[in-house]
Write a protein that holds these residues in place. Structure first.
Motif, short mmCIF file in Angstrom:
data_model
loop_
_atom_site.label_atom_id
_atom_site.label_comp_id
_atom_site.label_asym_id
_atom_site.label_seq_id
_atom_site.Cartn_x
_atom_site.Cartn_y
_atom_site.Cartn_z
N THR A 114 26.07 -15.43 -11.14
CA THR A 114 27.50 -15.55 -11.41
C THR A 114 28.20 -16.31 -10.28
O THR A 114 27.95 -16.05 -9.11
N GLY A 115 29.02 -17.25 -10.67
CA GLY A 115 29.81 -17.99 -9.69
C GLY A 115 29.09 -19.19 -9.10
O GLY A 115 29.66 -19.91 -8.28
N LEU A 116 27.85 -19.41 -9.51
CA LEU A 116 27.14 -20.57 -8.96
C LEU A 116 27.35 -21.79 -9.86
O LEU A 116 27.53 -21.65 -11.07
N ASP A 117 27.29 -22.98 -9.26
CA ASP A 117 27.39 -24.19 -10.08
C ASP A 117 26.08 -24.36 -10.86
O ASP A 117 25.06 -23.74 -10.53
N PRO A 118 26.10 -25.17 -11.92
CA PRO A 118 24.92 -25.27 -12.80
C PRO A 118 23.64 -25.65 -12.04
O PRO A 118 22.57 -25.11 -12.32
N GLN A 119 23.77 -26.53 -11.05
CA GLN A 119 22.59 -26.93 -10.28
C GLN A 119 22.01 -25.74 -9.50
O GLN A 119 20.80 -25.50 -9.53
N SER A 120 22.88 -24.98 -8.85
CA SER A 120 22.41 -23.82 -8.07
C SER A 120 21.84 -22.75 -8.99
O SER A 120 20.89 -22.06 -8.63
N ARG A 121 22.44 -22.61 -10.16
CA ARG A 121 21.93 -21.62 -11.11
C ARG A 121 20.51 -21.98 -11.52
O ARG A 121 19.62 -21.15 -11.53
N ALA A 122 20.32 -23.26 -11.86
CA ALA A 122 19.00 -23.71 -12.30
C ALA A 122 17.98 -23.49 -11.18
O ALA A 122 16.86 -23.04 -11.41
N ASN A 123 18.43 -23.81 -9.95
CA ASN A 123 17.59 -23.63 -8.78
C ASN A 123 17.18 -22.18 -8.58
O ASN A 123 16.03 -21.85 -8.35
N LEU A 124 18.18 -21.32 -8.66
CA LEU A 124 17.95 -19.89 -8.47
C LEU A 124 16.96 -19.38 -9.51
O LEU A 124 16.05 -18.60 -9.20
N TRP A 125 17.13 -19.82 -10.73
CA TRP A 125 16.23 -19.40 -11.79
C TRP A 125 14.80 -19.84 -11.52
O TRP A 125 13.86 -19.10 -11.75
N GLN A 126 14.68 -21.07 -11.04
CA GLN A 126 13.35 -21.56 -10.71
C GLN A 126 12.70 -20.63 -9.68
O GLN A 126 11.53 -20.28 -9.79
N HIS A 127 13.51 -20.18 -8.72
CA HIS A 127 12.99 -19.28 -7.69
C HIS A 127 12.59 -17.94 -8.29
O HIS A 127 11.55 -17.39 -7.95
N ILE A 128 13.41 -17.42 -9.17
CA ILE A 128 13.10 -16.13 -9.80
C ILE A 128 11.78 -16.24 -10.57
O ILE A 128 10.91 -15.39 -10.48
N LEU A 129 11.64 -17.34 -11.32
CA LEU A 129 10.41 -17.52 -12.11
C LEU A 129 9.20 -17.69 -11.20
O LEU A 129 8.13 -17.15 -11.48
N ASP A 130 9.39 -18.41 -10.09
CA ASP A 130 8.28 -18.60 -9.14
C ASP A 130 7.83 -17.27 -8.54
O ASP A 130 6.64 -17.01 -8.39
N LEU A 131 8.83 -16.45 -8.18
CA LEU A 131 8.52 -15.15 -7.56
C LEU A 131 7.70 -14.29 -8.51
O LEU A 131 6.77 -13.60 -8.12
N ARG A 132 8.08 -14.37 -9.75
CA ARG A 132 7.40 -13.60 -10.75
C ARG A 132 5.95 -14.05 -10.88
O ARG A 132 5.03 -13.27 -10.96
N GLU A 133 5.81 -15.34 -10.91
CA GLU A 133 4.49 -15.93 -11.04
C GLU A 133 3.63 -15.57 -9.82
O GLU A 133 2.47 -15.19 -9.93
N ARG A 134 4.24 -15.68 -8.65
CA ARG A 134 3.50 -15.50 -7.41
C ARG A 134 3.15 -14.04 -7.12
O ARG A 134 2.06 -13.73 -6.72
N TYR A 135 4.12 -13.15 -7.35
CA TYR A 135 3.90 -11.75 -6.97
C TYR A 135 3.78 -10.80 -8.17
O TYR A 135 3.58 -9.61 -8.00
N GLY A 136 3.97 -11.32 -9.37
CA GLY A 136 3.90 -10.45 -10.55
C GLY A 136 5.05 -9.44 -10.62
O GLY A 136 4.94 -8.40 -11.27
N THR A 137 6.15 -9.76 -9.93
CA THR A 137 7.30 -8.84 -9.89
C THR A 137 7.93 -8.70 -11.28
O THR A 137 8.14 -9.67 -11.98
N THR A 138 8.26 -7.47 -11.65
CA THR A 138 9.02 -7.24 -12.88
C THR A 138 10.48 -7.51 -12.56
O THR A 138 10.98 -7.07 -11.52
N VAL A 139 11.16 -8.25 -13.42
CA VAL A 139 12.56 -8.59 -13.13
C VAL A 139 13.45 -8.03 -14.25
O VAL A 139 13.22 -8.29 -15.43
N PHE A 140 14.42 -7.25 -13.82
CA PHE A 140 15.38 -6.66 -14.76
C PHE A 140 16.75 -7.12 -14.28
O PHE A 140 17.16 -6.79 -13.18
N LEU A 141 17.43 -7.94 -15.07
CA LEU A 141 18.68 -8.50 -14.55
C LEU A 141 19.80 -8.51 -15.58
O LEU A 141 19.55 -8.47 -16.79
#
Ligand SMILES: Nc1ncnc2c1ncn2[C@@H]1O[C@H](COP(=O)(O)OP(=O)(O)OP(=O)(O)O)[C@@H](O)[C@H]1O
Ligand SMILES: [Mg+2]
Length: 343
Positions: free
Chosen positions: A169-196
């Motif tokens: 929330t409150g991020l510009d579209p570029q930062s949002r896309a970036n943040l999402w990429q990071h969330i997806l990477d974390l999941r891939e890397r550590y197998g973290t369950t994400v509830f958001l």
């Protein structure tokens, strides 16, 4: 079969302040499988944050309960907290600390050893792309950078479950896309369950495997975005004609082919909602052509999650969010906490 990472049963929260009571969450029951990415959607005041706060042991339920990462939220809150990461709706972090120090302090807070905290901080700085600001203080970061730091803070103790309340929330579209990429990477890397939770329907639609829709403190839908859209909304089909007489003549044919009610949107336009607009449109055009009725314009627009919410509640999520001011908004702000803050 593996045990779900979240098992909530009958979760209920009623806030009482003087004579007013708010039923923030009512009888919410659901499971979340380990490794999944679940998005919680709903208008302001729907009860999303309250649900997350109960699951993360920040506030006790009025009734009902949950097991989170295998532990009871009421009976073993410390066990739960040690294994989950929580990033609240507000921004965490003390302002004067440098990013790396902030991460290391968070590690200490969770009882992670010094050497391991340093290693983990460096790892997260790299994976959340914080390297170029590792030596900056928190107050020198942009909103998007801060939000990435918040997530890194929630991950310092390598939790198996990460709960994020409106991470973008409150991020510009570029930062949002970036943040999402990071969330997806974390999941891939550590197998973290994400509830958001999110207010961005497109995010839930694109990235979550499962979408839970909440309204008025209750879960009103729970499925993949594709299934919700197919079963609850359907494609918005619109047909335009050269004359009102043509539109009149077409109406019954279109209704028959669609198997649905057809609306006269204006003198020259018919609209309907169908599960498979792509297939319906050519059939309708051929059929009308055979009747000597020319279709001038045709569109089939796939549904969004907002159409799903509209189908479920009769309101658009945007209107619901812009609706009456939230009575608990002030109290809500004071409850916004950083990871592991005592209730
Ligand atoms: N501490 C509190 N005291 C009283 N009412 C509260 C408190 N916290 C939340 N509420 C009320 O409970 C309801 C659910 O609030 P909650 O914060 O869970 O909604 P939300 O779905 O997270 O909304 P938003 O999208 O705005 O963040 C709201 O009506 C809110 O005003
Ligand atoms: Mg909230």
């Amino acid at each position: 079969m593996t045990t779900p990472i979240i098992e909530a049963h009958g979760l209920t929260k009623r806030f009482s302040r003087g004579k007013t009571t708010v039923d923030a969450v009512t009888d919410v029951t659901f499971d979340v499988d380990a490794g999944s990415l679940v998005a919680f959607l709903g208008p302001n005041g729907a009860g999303k944050s309250t649900t997350i706060r109960m699951l993360t042991t920040l506030i006790p339920p009025t009734s009902g309960g949950a097991r989170v990462v295998g532990h009871d939220i009421a009976g073993a809150p410390h066990e739960v907290r040690a294994r989950i990461g929580y990033v609240g709706q507000g921004t965490s972090g003390s302002f004067a600390q440098r990013v790396r120090d902030e991460l290391i302090s968070q590690g200490a807070f969770y009882g992670v050893g010094k050497a391991q905290s340093r290693r983990r901080a460096d790892e997260l700085i790299e994976s959340l792309d914080l390297a170029s600001f590792g030596s900056r203080t928190v107050q020198q970061l942009s909103g998007g950078q801060k939000r990435r730091l918040d997530i890194a803070l929630g991950l310092m103790h390598a939790p198996t479950l990460l709960c994020l309340d409106e991470p973008s929330t409150g991020l510009d579209p570029q930062s949002r896309a970036n943040l999402w990429q990071h969330i997806l990477d974390l999941r891939e890397r550590y197998g973290t369950t994400v509830f958001l939770t999110t207010h961005y329907l497109d995010e839930a639609d694109h990235y979550a495997e499962r979408v839970m829709v909440m309204d008025g403190g209750r879960v009103i839908a729970d499925d993949s975005a594709a299934a919700l859209k197919a079963t609850l909304a359907g494609d918005a089909v619109s047909l335009g004609f050269a004359s009102a007489a043509d539109a009149d003549a077409a109406l019954a044919h279109v209704a028959r082919l669609a198997g649905r009610e057809v609306t006269r949107a204006d003198a020259l336009t018919l609209t309907t909602n169908v599960a498979d607009g792509e297939r319906l449109l050519p059939r309708v055009i051929r059929d009308l052509d055979a009747q000597g009725i020319a279709v001038e314009r045709a569109t089939g627009v796939p549904p969004t999650l907002d159409d799903v919410f509209l189908a479920l509640t009769g309101r658009s999520l945007r209107d619901a969010d812009a609706g009456t001011p939230d009575p608990g908004a002030d109290a809500d702000a004071t409850l916004t906490t950083t990871a592991g803050e005592p209730s």
